[in-house]
Motif scaffolding. Structure first.
Motif, PDB file in Angstrom:
ATOM      1  N   GLU A  39     -42.740 -12.468 -33.712  1.00 45.83           N
ATOM      2  CA  GLU A  39     -43.895 -13.049 -33.029  1.00 45.83           C
ATOM      3  C   GLU A  39     -44.257 -14.409 -33.624  1.00 45.83           C
ATOM      4  O   GLU A  39     -44.540 -15.358 -32.886  1.00 45.83           O
ATOM      5  N   ASP A  40     -44.233 -14.512 -34.954  1.00 46.71           N
ATOM      6  CA  ASP A  40     -44.560 -15.774 -35.609  1.00 46.71           C
ATOM      7  C   ASP A  40     -43.542 -16.858 -35.248  1.00 46.71           C
ATOM      8  O   ASP A  40     -43.913 -18.006 -34.981  1.00 46.71           O
ATOM      9  N   LEU A  41     -42.254 -16.519 -35.233  1.00 45.48           N
ATOM     10  CA  LEU A  41     -41.227 -17.489 -34.854  1.00 45.48           C
ATOM     11  C   LEU A  41     -41.409 -17.960 -33.422  1.00 45.48           C
ATOM     12  O   LEU A  41     -41.341 -19.152 -33.127  1.00 45.48           O
ATOM     13  N   VAL A  42     -41.659 -17.032 -32.522  1.00 47.03           N
ATOM     14  CA  VAL A  42     -41.855 -17.397 -31.114  1.00 47.03           C
ATOM     15  C   VAL A  42     -43.108 -18.257 -30.961  1.00 47.03           C
ATOM     16  O   VAL A  42     -43.084 -19.284 -30.266  1.00 47.03           O
ATOM     17  N   ASP A  43     -44.190 -17.859 -31.611  1.00 42.24           N
ATOM     18  CA  ASP A  43     -45.435 -18.636 -31.520  1.00 42.24           C
ATOM     19  C   ASP A  43     -45.264 -20.051 -32.069  1.00 42.24           C
ATOM     20  O   ASP A  43     -45.755 -21.016 -31.481  1.00 42.24           O
ATOM     21  N   ALA A  44     -44.547 -20.182 -33.192  1.00 43.01           N
ATOM     22  CA  ALA A  44     -44.405 -21.492 -33.838  1.00 43.01           C
ATOM     23  C   ALA A  44     -43.426 -22.400 -33.111  1.00 43.01           C
ATOM     24  O   ALA A  44     -43.719 -23.578 -32.892  1.00 43.01           O
ATOM     25  N   TYR A  45     -42.276 -21.872 -32.722  1.00 47.96           N
ATOM     26  CA  TYR A  45     -41.233 -22.742 -32.196  1.00 47.96           C
ATOM     27  C   TYR A  45     -41.187 -22.824 -30.684  1.00 47.96           C
ATOM     28  O   TYR A  45     -40.653 -23.779 -30.134  1.00 47.96           O
ATOM     29  N   PHE A  46     -41.751 -21.852 -30.003  1.00 54.15           N
ATOM     30  CA  PHE A  46     -41.705 -21.887 -28.550  1.00 54.15           C
ATOM     31  C   PHE A  46     -43.085 -21.818 -27.917  1.00 54.15           C
ATOM     32  O   PHE A  46     -43.256 -22.216 -26.774  1.00 54.15           O
ATOM     33  N   GLY A  47     -44.067 -21.340 -28.659  1.00 58.42           N
ATOM     34  CA  GLY A  47     -45.420 -21.252 -28.135  1.00 58.42           C
ATOM     35  C   GLY A  47     -46.273 -22.459 -28.471  1.00 58.42           C
ATOM     36  O   GLY A  47     -47.384 -22.605 -27.974  1.00 58.42           O
ATOM     37  N   GLY A  48     -45.764 -23.316 -29.350  1.00 54.30           N
ATOM     38  CA  GLY A  48     -46.480 -24.537 -29.679  1.00 54.30           C
ATOM     39  C   GLY A  48     -47.681 -24.343 -30.589  1.00 54.30           C
ATOM     40  O   GLY A  48     -48.509 -25.239 -30.710  1.00 54.30           O
ATOM     41  N   LEU A  49     -47.788 -23.207 -31.241  1.00 55.52           N
ATOM     42  CA  LEU A  49     -48.933 -22.984 -32.126  1.00 55.52           C
ATOM     43  C   LEU A  49     -48.665 -23.560 -33.512  1.00 55.52           C
ATOM     44  O   LEU A  49     -47.533 -23.559 -33.983  1.00 55.52           O
ATOM     45  N   THR A  50     -49.707 -24.049 -34.150  1.00 56.05           N
ATOM     46  CA  THR A  50     -49.591 -24.539 -35.516  1.00 56.05           C
ATOM     47  C   THR A  50     -49.651 -23.349 -36.470  1.00 56.05           C
ATOM     48  O   THR A  50     -50.027 -22.236 -36.083  1.00 56.05           O
ATOM     49  N   TYR A  51     -49.282 -23.604 -37.738  1.00 55.40           N
ATOM     50  CA  TYR A  51     -49.344 -22.538 -38.735  1.00 55.40           C
ATOM     51  C   TYR A  51     -50.765 -22.006 -38.862  1.00 55.40           C
ATOM     52  O   TYR A  51     -50.982 -20.800 -38.993  1.00 55.40           O
ATOM     53  N   ARG A  52     -51.736 -22.906 -38.810  1.00 52.50           N
ATOM     54  CA  ARG A  52     -53.138 -22.481 -38.931  1.00 52.50           C
ATOM     55  C   ARG A  52     -53.542 -21.580 -37.756  1.00 52.50           C
ATOM     56  O   ARG A  52     -54.267 -20.604 -37.940  1.00 52.50           O
ATOM     57  N   GLU A  53     -53.096 -21.938 -36.565  1.00 52.19           N
ATOM     58  CA  GLU A  53     -53.447 -21.119 -35.391  1.00 52.19           C
ATOM     59  C   GLU A  53     -52.810 -19.729 -35.472  1.00 52.19           C
ATOM     60  O   GLU A  53     -53.451 -18.733 -35.141  1.00 52.19           O
ATOM     61  N   ILE A  54     -51.581 -19.679 -35.929  1.00 53.85           N
ATOM     62  CA  ILE A  54     -50.926 -18.375 -36.092  1.00 53.85           C
ATOM     63  C   ILE A  54     -51.650 -17.570 -37.165  1.00 53.85           C
ATOM     64  O   ILE A  54     -51.900 -16.376 -36.991  1.00 53.85           O
ATOM     65  N   ALA A  55     -52.009 -18.237 -38.256  1.00 51.79           N
ATOM     66  CA  ALA A  55     -52.717 -17.559 -39.346  1.00 51.79           C
ATOM     67  C   ALA A  55     -54.053 -17.002 -38.863  1.00 51.79           C
ATOM     68  O   ALA A  55     -54.425 -15.877 -39.186  1.00 51.79           O
ATOM     69  N   ARG A  56     -54.758 -17.793 -38.068  1.00 52.71           N
ATOM     70  CA  ARG A  56     -56.034 -17.350 -37.521  1.00 52.71           C
ATOM     71  C   ARG A  56     -55.839 -16.106 -36.671  1.00 52.71           C
ATOM     72  O   ARG A  56     -56.605 -15.146 -36.763  1.00 52.71           O
ATOM     73  N   ARG A  57     -54.818 -16.118 -35.823  1.00 50.06           N
ATOM     74  CA  ARG A  57     -54.525 -14.955 -34.968  1.00 50.06           C
ATOM     75  C   ARG A  57     -54.221 -13.709 -35.781  1.00 50.06           C
ATOM     76  O   ARG A  57     -54.604 -12.614 -35.412  1.00 50.06           O
ATOM     77  N   ARG A  58     -53.477 -13.909 -36.876  1.00 48.10           N
ATOM     78  CA  ARG A  58     -53.055 -12.768 -37.689  1.00 48.10           C
ATOM     79  C   ARG A  58     -54.060 -12.414 -38.776  1.00 48.10           C
ATOM     80  O   ARG A  58     -53.912 -11.390 -39.440  1.00 48.10           O
TER      81      ARG A  58
END
Length: 157
Positions: free
Chosen positions: A116-135
């Motif tokens: 999920e993190d790989l997809v969000d970062a490389y294909f979903g356009g989310l920043t590390y901070r946005e992924i961290a916030r989600r998780r």
């Protein structure tokens, strides 16, 4: 280490808004080319690959300008994020090589959160901070997880 040239964010925003006009694409290129190519050159294994990444980024921006969200980041940050994404895919990583060969990458060795993190970062356009916030975790942990996930994928292919 060389610093990236300063970016006139107002010029970038204006050029992005005017992409449908005759001068829009060249204005955006003039405003961002140094930053995009400089980053691609640092991330890619050759100047030719960096130039291809640069062209891909500008092509993507021109075709998908509606994806840009000014509440999330500046135009320069968006272009840099895209440059990073395209450079990773172009620089001979296992996933890119497998795709070029018409195969798929076996992500079975990754956990669901890693995928999920790989997809969000490389294909979903989310920043590390946005992924961290989600998780609900620290951005540094996301960076570490992504690095380990990519190394794990490279080791299994």
């Amino acid at each position: 280490m060389q610093r990236s040239p300063s970016v006139d964010e107002a010029a970038c925003t204006t050029a992005l808004a005017q992409l449908g006009t005759a001068d829009g694409p060249s204005a955006l290129y003039d405003a961002l080319a140094g930053t995009v190519y400089g980053l691609a050159l640092r991330l890619c294994d050759s100047p030719g690959t960096a130039a291809s990444v640069c062209a891909a980024v500008f092509d993507y921006v021109c075709r998908n300008q509606g994806e840009y969200d000014p509440t999330r980041m500046t135009v320069a940050q968006w272009a840099s994020q895209l440059t990073h994404r395209f450079a990773v895919l172009a620089s001979g990583d296992a996933a890119s090589t497998a795709r070029r060969a018409g195969e798929t990458v076996d992500c079975g060795s990754l956990t669901a959160p890693q995928r999920e993190d790989l997809v969000d970062a490389y294909f979903g356009g989310l920043t590390y901070r946005e992924i961290a916030r989600r998780r609900g975790t620290a951005p540094d942990q996301i960076v570490t997880t992504l690095q380990r996930s990519l190394h794990q994928l490279l080791a299994t292919t």
